[in-house]
Write a protein that holds these residues in place. Structure first.
Motif, PDB file in Angstrom:
ATOM      1  N   LEU A  73       0.835  -1.205   0.000  1.00  0.00           N
ATOM      2  CA  LEU A  73       0.000   0.000   0.000  1.00  0.00           C
ATOM      3  C   LEU A  73       0.869   1.255   0.000  1.00  0.00           C
ATOM      4  O   LEU A  73       0.531   2.252  -0.640  1.00  0.00           O
ATOM      5  N   VAL A 119       2.015   1.819  -3.529  1.00  0.00           N
ATOM      6  CA  VAL A 119       0.907   2.356  -4.345  1.00  0.00           C
ATOM      7  C   VAL A 119       0.718   3.841  -4.033  1.00  0.00           C
ATOM      8  O   VAL A 119       0.543   4.663  -4.934  1.00  0.00           O
ATOM      9  N   TYR A 123       3.373   5.891  -5.662  1.00  0.00           N
ATOM     10  CA  TYR A 123       3.113   5.993  -7.099  1.00  0.00           C
ATOM     11  C   TYR A 123       2.021   7.027  -7.389  1.00  0.00           C
ATOM     12  O   TYR A 123       2.152   7.849  -8.293  1.00  0.00           O
ATOM     13  N   ILE A 124       0.983   7.002  -6.573  1.00  0.00           N
ATOM     14  CA  ILE A 124      -0.123   7.948  -6.768  1.00  0.00           C
ATOM     15  C   ILE A 124       0.373   9.378  -6.568  1.00  0.00           C
ATOM     16  O   ILE A 124       0.061  10.275  -7.355  1.00  0.00           O
ATOM     17  N   ARG A 145       2.411  10.473  -9.555  1.00  0.00           N
ATOM     18  CA  ARG A 145       1.577  10.829 -10.702  1.00  0.00           C
ATOM     19  C   ARG A 145       0.904  12.182 -10.476  1.00  0.00           C
ATOM     20  O   ARG A 145       0.812  13.008 -11.382  1.00  0.00           O
ATOM     21  N   ALA A 146       0.461  12.389  -9.233  1.00  0.00           N
ATOM     22  CA  ALA A 146      -0.232  13.643  -8.929  1.00  0.00           C
ATOM     23  C   ALA A 146       0.722  14.831  -9.071  1.00  0.00           C
ATOM     24  O   ALA A 146       0.370  15.851  -9.663  1.00  0.00           O
ATOM     25  N   GLN A 196       3.434  14.955 -10.885  1.00  0.00           N
ATOM     26  CA  GLN A 196       3.783  15.110 -12.297  1.00  0.00           C
ATOM     27  C   GLN A 196       2.721  15.908 -13.041  1.00  0.00           C
ATOM     28  O   GLN A 196       3.028  16.787 -13.824  1.00  0.00           O
ATOM     29  N   SER A 197       1.480  15.597 -12.742  1.00  0.00           N
ATOM     30  CA  SER A 197       0.405  16.289 -13.463  1.00  0.00           C
ATOM     31  C   SER A 197       0.314  17.751 -13.036  1.00  0.00           C
ATOM     32  O   SER A 197      -0.094  18.609 -13.805  1.00  0.00           O
ATOM     33  N   LYS A 237       3.691  19.659 -14.842  1.00  0.00           N
ATOM     34  CA  LYS A 237       3.647  19.884 -16.285  1.00  0.00           C
ATOM     35  C   LYS A 237       2.204  19.945 -16.733  1.00  0.00           C
ATOM     36  O   LYS A 237       1.631  18.930 -17.104  1.00  0.00           O
ATOM     37  N   ALA A 247      -0.707  20.129 -19.039  1.00  0.00           N
ATOM     38  CA  ALA A 247      -0.803  19.724 -20.439  1.00  0.00           C
ATOM     39  C   ALA A 247      -1.109  20.937 -21.300  1.00  0.00           C
ATOM     40  O   ALA A 247      -1.932  21.771 -20.920  1.00  0.00           O
ATOM     41  N   PRO A 248      -0.405  21.067 -22.421  1.00  0.00           N
ATOM     42  CA  PRO A 248      -0.654  22.230 -23.280  1.00  0.00           C
ATOM     43  C   PRO A 248      -2.088  22.194 -23.788  1.00  0.00           C
ATOM     44  O   PRO A 248      -2.586  21.148 -24.169  1.00  0.00           O
ATOM     45  N   VAL A 290      -4.874  22.503 -26.191  1.00  0.00           N
ATOM     46  CA  VAL A 290      -4.924  22.241 -27.640  1.00  0.00           C
ATOM     47  C   VAL A 290      -5.932  23.210 -28.242  1.00  0.00           C
ATOM     48  O   VAL A 290      -7.066  23.286 -27.817  1.00  0.00           O
TER      49      VAL A 290
END
Lengths: 158, 190
Positions: free
Chosen positions: A111, A114, A117-118, A121-122, A124-125, A128, A130-131, A133
């Motif tokens: 756990l 995990v 990892y969560i 990811r959080a 990272q988002s 950066k 996201a551009p 579009v």
């Protein structure tokens, strides 16, 4: 000379026998020896109190039993196993590494990984974004006339 | 003129979210089960007692055997007494229990069984000798039997009727032999 040699040999043999006898005896276990094992055990009668500091008579009897087993030459592992067999695995401060008890050792680290990892990811988002579009919208003939009139109206007002 | 489209989703993958929720739910279930068990108390009157086997201390037998299974005693009133040598209140009732056992022993309708809880054998044997206890007694190995009854301490005595259902629970020591008879006699005549 021969007599001296014989006496020396006999003395050495006697000494060797004495040393052998002495080393075969088990030293009397100290309180520290007993408590080193007792602190890894919990008596079911006094929940959450390690055996080494538990003041009840039941715990005193258990400590006496540990001393007795140590004096008989039992190892720490053997004594812990004996207590687990007699009173159940719940008396051990650390569950045994066998059967379902493995879950206790496997689930928390799994756990944790995990969770890491969560978080990764959080972050990272967040770091950066996201551009966005964008895409050109095809001029719509229907809207075109309407927009032209709106712009004219705005110019008049300015 | 341009229009901004939403960016593709980059958050936590759906499998990880499901895993976290399942783990949380599992944890809650375990906590709830633990709380329920803690608040449950002992087994209740009317419950069927699950079967168990008791290996007696050396020197004790029942009908020639060194162990007994509860299921083998069906058809008789069974008195199961949890005790320990370190338990002072147990000493208060030890003589009364033995005396009551001796009064029923020859009838064959009642069986007394002593279960020694979280005890050390030399002290347990000393206790049995001190009170001259003759009914079969054995250690609760792994505390498996006491967990079936969910006992809260010692002494506790459980009376099981001829059909294997729990008929009466005595928490704490009996104060007289008459008190023990007052529980057993109606069960024999039931």
């Amino acid at each position: 000379m021969k007599r001296l040699f014989a006496i020396t040999i006999l003395t050495l043999l006697f000494a060797a026998f004495r040393i052998g006898t002495a080393s075969a005896q088990q030293p009397t276990p100290s309180d520290d020896d007993v408590n080193a094992i007792a602190k890894q055990l919990f008596c079911p009668v006094c929940e959450n109190t390690p055996l080494d500091v538990c003041p009840t008579q039941a715990c005193a009897q258990w400590r006496a039993l540990i001393r007795e087993k140590l004096a008989e030459g039992w190892t720490e592992a053997q004594i812990k196993q004996y207590f687990a067999d007699q009173y159940g695995a719940r008396v051990l401060s650390e569950p045994p590494r066998q059967g379902w008890y493995w879950l206790v050792y496997l689930i928390p680290p799994a756990l944790f990984l995990v969770g890491v990892y969560i978080l990764y990811r959080a972050f990272q988002s967040m770091k950066k974004p996201a551009p966005a579009v964008s895409e050109e919208v095809e001029p719509d003939s229907g809207n075109d006339e309407y927009l032209r009139r709106v712009e004219e109206e705005l110019k008049k007002r300015n | 003129m341009s229009e901004i489209n939403p960016a593709p989703r980059r958050g936590v993958p759906i499998w990880a979210q499901i895993l976290v929720w399942v783990a949380l739910l599992g944890l809650l279930v375990i906590v709830a089960m633990g709380l329920r068990r803690a608040q449950q108390g002992t087994v209740q009157v009317g419950d069927t007692i699950p079967d168990f086997a008791l290996q007696f201390f050396d020197g004790y037998t029942f009908e020639g055997k060194a162990d007994v299974k509860l299921s083998e005693l069906r058809g008789r009133v069974v008195v199961i007494n949890f005790w320990a040598s370190w338990c002072k209140p147990c000493e208060q009732e030890a003589a009364e229990m033995e005396s009551a056992w001796r009064s029923y022993e020859s009838s064959g309708k009642v069986v007394f069984v002593g279960v020694d809880y979280v005890d050390t054998e030399p002290e347990a044997r000393g206790y049995l000798t001190k009170f001259d206890i003759t009914y079969p007694n054995g250690p609760d190995l792994g505390t498996r039997i006491s967990q079936k009854f969910r006992i809260k301490g010692v002494p506790e005595t459980y009376f099981i009727d001829q059909n294997g259902k729990l008929a009466f629970i005595q928490v704490g020591p009996f104060t007289s032999e008459a008190q023990i008879h007052s529980v057993i006699d109606p069960l024999i005549n039931k």
